[in-house]
Design a protein around this motif. Structure first.
Motif, PDB file in Angstrom:
ATOM      1  N   GLY A 194       0.737  -0.900  -0.068  1.00  5.63           N
ATOM      2  CA  GLY A 194      -0.369   0.200  -0.217  1.00  5.63           C
ATOM      3  C   GLY A 194       0.834   1.652  -0.406  1.00  5.63           C
ATOM      4  O   GLY A 194       0.024   2.278   0.223  1.00  5.63           O
ATOM      5  N   LYS A 217       3.898   1.517  -3.941  1.00  5.00           N
ATOM      6  CA  LYS A 217       4.923   0.358  -5.499  1.00  5.00           C
ATOM      7  C   LYS A 217       3.965   0.294  -7.056  1.00  5.00           C
ATOM      8  O   LYS A 217       5.252   0.492  -8.076  1.00  5.00           O
ATOM      9  N   SER A 249       1.636   1.407  -8.431  1.00  5.56           N
ATOM     10  CA  SER A 249       1.342   2.432  -9.416  1.00  5.56           C
ATOM     11  C   SER A 249       2.423   3.722  -9.878  1.00  5.56           C
ATOM     12  O   SER A 249       1.881   3.847 -11.321  1.00  5.56           O
ATOM     13  N   ARG A 254      -5.693   1.195   0.575  1.00  2.00           N
ATOM     14  CA  ARG A 254      -6.321  -0.738   0.404  1.00  2.00           C
ATOM     15  C   ARG A 254      -7.563  -0.567   0.295  1.00  2.00           C
ATOM     16  O   ARG A 254      -8.356  -0.933  -0.380  1.00  2.00           O
TER      17      ARG A 254
END
Ligand code: ADP
Ligand code: CDP
Length: 228
Positions: free
Chosen positions: A18, A21, A23, A163
């Motif tokens: 979250g 990483k 994206s 998340r």
């Protein structure tokens, strides 16, 4: 390199769940024309195969015995990252709650890590222009000679909020507890734990927007390429 061709650039992006990483790595790779590898998807894929084939996840020796069996293939196009196991597209099934809750146990088994690490190194070697590889142990173990290493962090609250937003209405507290449990397991395993490499640049994304994080990493890659 001959004919003045630039040496491929290898970028390692690690950090807990979250932190952004996937994206960030996808966007940076797309913007710079590089390949992209989601190593978490590979660990999820081998976990999916273990679950589907009835392997006892509580038994590391049972996992180790069959770790070499599934053929895992990753597509490294940032606009269309794909993942197959023995020819089956598993992009959807690897994101289920069941796989998410079991992936840390499977990925702690040394035979699993050896197998997947070999795949990762081979994909990185074959990237012509370069590659952004994201995971937990890329800067420390998989690609210790990467040109640039980034370690993304964010507060547990920010990570859980991101998340649970993705999981459409999932309870933030339950998501936070599950994230912390997985990070603790990933950070405390013996073989190749989640860790920041000594020479990684740490970026705390808690107060940054995704475009700001992307811009920060693109700038760092461009500086490296320019030899700064
Ligand atoms: N800096 C940020 N601010 C807000 N949301 C973010 C940021 N970075 C990523 N996100 C969102 O958080 C979620 C998790 O991001 P992801 O890239 O999958 O993280 P990781 O790969 O580290 O688990 C995604 O929905 C993404 O759009
Ligand atoms: N390089 C890596 C990448 C992932 N993993 C494992 O794979 C799991 C799933 O990774 P992921 O990147 O898909 O996780 P998310 O943060 O996206 O939920 C992690 O929790 C680790 O157990 C690993 O051990 N080493």
């Amino acid at each position: 390199m001959e004919n003045g061709a630039a040496k491929p650039v290898i970028v390692a992006i690690d950090g807990p769940s979250g932190t952004g990483k996937s994206s960030t790595s996808k966007a940076v790779a797309a913007q710079l024309g590089l390949s992209y590898l989601d190593t978490g998807a590979q660990y999820r894929a081998i976990t999916w195969w273990m679950v589907t084939n009835g392997i006892d996840i509580e038994d590391p020796s049972a996992i180790a015995a069959v770790a070499g069996k599934p053929e895992i293939v990753s597509g490294t196009e940032p606009g269309n990252p794909t993942i197959t196991v023995d020819g089956t597209d598993v992009a959807g099934p690897i994101r289920t709650q069941e796989v998410t809750s079991k992936v840390s146990a499977v990925s702690a088994v040394p035979e699993v890590r050896a197998r997947i690490t070999e795949l990762q190194r081979s994909l990185a070697r074959s990237a012509e222009i370069g590659i952004v590889v994201e995971g937990r142990d890329i800067g420390t173990t998989v690609l210790p000679d990467a040109d640039l290493k980034i370690f993304l962090t964010a507060s547990p609250e920010a990570r859980a909020a991101r998340r649970s937003g993705e999981l459409k209405g999932a309870d933030v507290n339950a998501t936070r507890e599950a994230l912390i449990k997985r990070d603790t397991a990933d950070s405390s395993r013996k073989t190749s734990p989640l860790a920041k490499a000594g020479d990684a640049v740490e970026v705390d994304t808690t107060e940054l927007t995704l475009p700001q994080v992307i811009e920060c990493v693109v700038t760092l890659v461009e500086e490296k390429r320019a030899g700064k």
